[in-house]
Design an enzyme around this catalytic site. Sequence first.
Site, PDB file in Angstrom:
ATOM      1  N   ARG A 158     -93.099  71.787   2.666  1.00 27.28           N
ATOM      2  CA  ARG A 158     -92.035  72.762   2.423  1.00 27.28           C
ATOM      3  C   ARG A 158     -90.919  72.127   1.588  1.00 27.28           C
ATOM      4  NH1 ARG A 158     -90.169  75.654   7.746  1.00 27.28           N
ATOM      5  NH2 ARG A 158     -88.749  73.918   7.495  1.00 27.28           N
ATOM      6  N   ARG A 169     -79.791  65.893   3.327  1.00 27.10           N
ATOM      7  CA  ARG A 169     -79.495  66.343   4.689  1.00 27.10           C
ATOM      8  C   ARG A 169     -78.972  65.168   5.529  1.00 27.10           C
ATOM      9  NH1 ARG A 169     -84.390  68.094   8.240  1.00 27.10           N
ATOM     10  NH2 ARG A 169     -85.178  68.718   6.225  1.00 27.10           N
TER      11      ARG A 169
END
Length: 212
Positions: A158, A169
Amino acid sequence: MGKHILLLGPPGAGKGTQSKRLAAEFDLEHVTTGDALRANKGMDISDMDTEYDTPGEYMDAGELVPDEVVNAIVEEALTSADGYVLDGYPRNLEQAEELSEMTDLDAVVYLAVDTDELVDRLTGRRVCPDCGASYHVEFEPPEEEGVCDECGADLVQRDDDTEETVRERLRVYEENTAPVIDHYRDEGVLVEVDGEGTPEEVFEAIVDVVDE
Ligand SMILES: [Zn+2]
């Protein structure tokens, strides 16, 4: 009275897994912001200066639930639990300060894992676009590389799991939570646990801290 445990650590450090095991071991409630939000969707927040009257309306609109609402929900979840493992909160210094107003903590554990190791863990996920099955190239590989065990479709990575996204992140996590870690370190309550062992080793190290 049940213990009050706060588990801190970056994405991929294994907080979720360890929190569940700790909750079972010490008979505690596993409190995450997401679960607490879902459980309190209908909470009346009309007395707050907010756009909507319930948290559910933010979620339905796909909007970020404001900090003050999240704080109120976490407080509700913690005060109604007889002992808890808190996971995924506080995410910033203001929330950490809110948390000290709400409750006392018996243990604050930081799961330390090297950034490159986190990147390996977080980029290894592969999902099946047809049936949704999920794998990990290292920890939970399919029988045949790149092929879904369940339905034979080609597995994909993904967009969320690419190295670039994962590093970003982790950077954002670090930026927001470094002050949180410092806050608990300054208070002298932070215990760092090596999060790079097997899940069993990490669990035992955390139990030692909690039992002290
Ligand atoms: Zn499949």
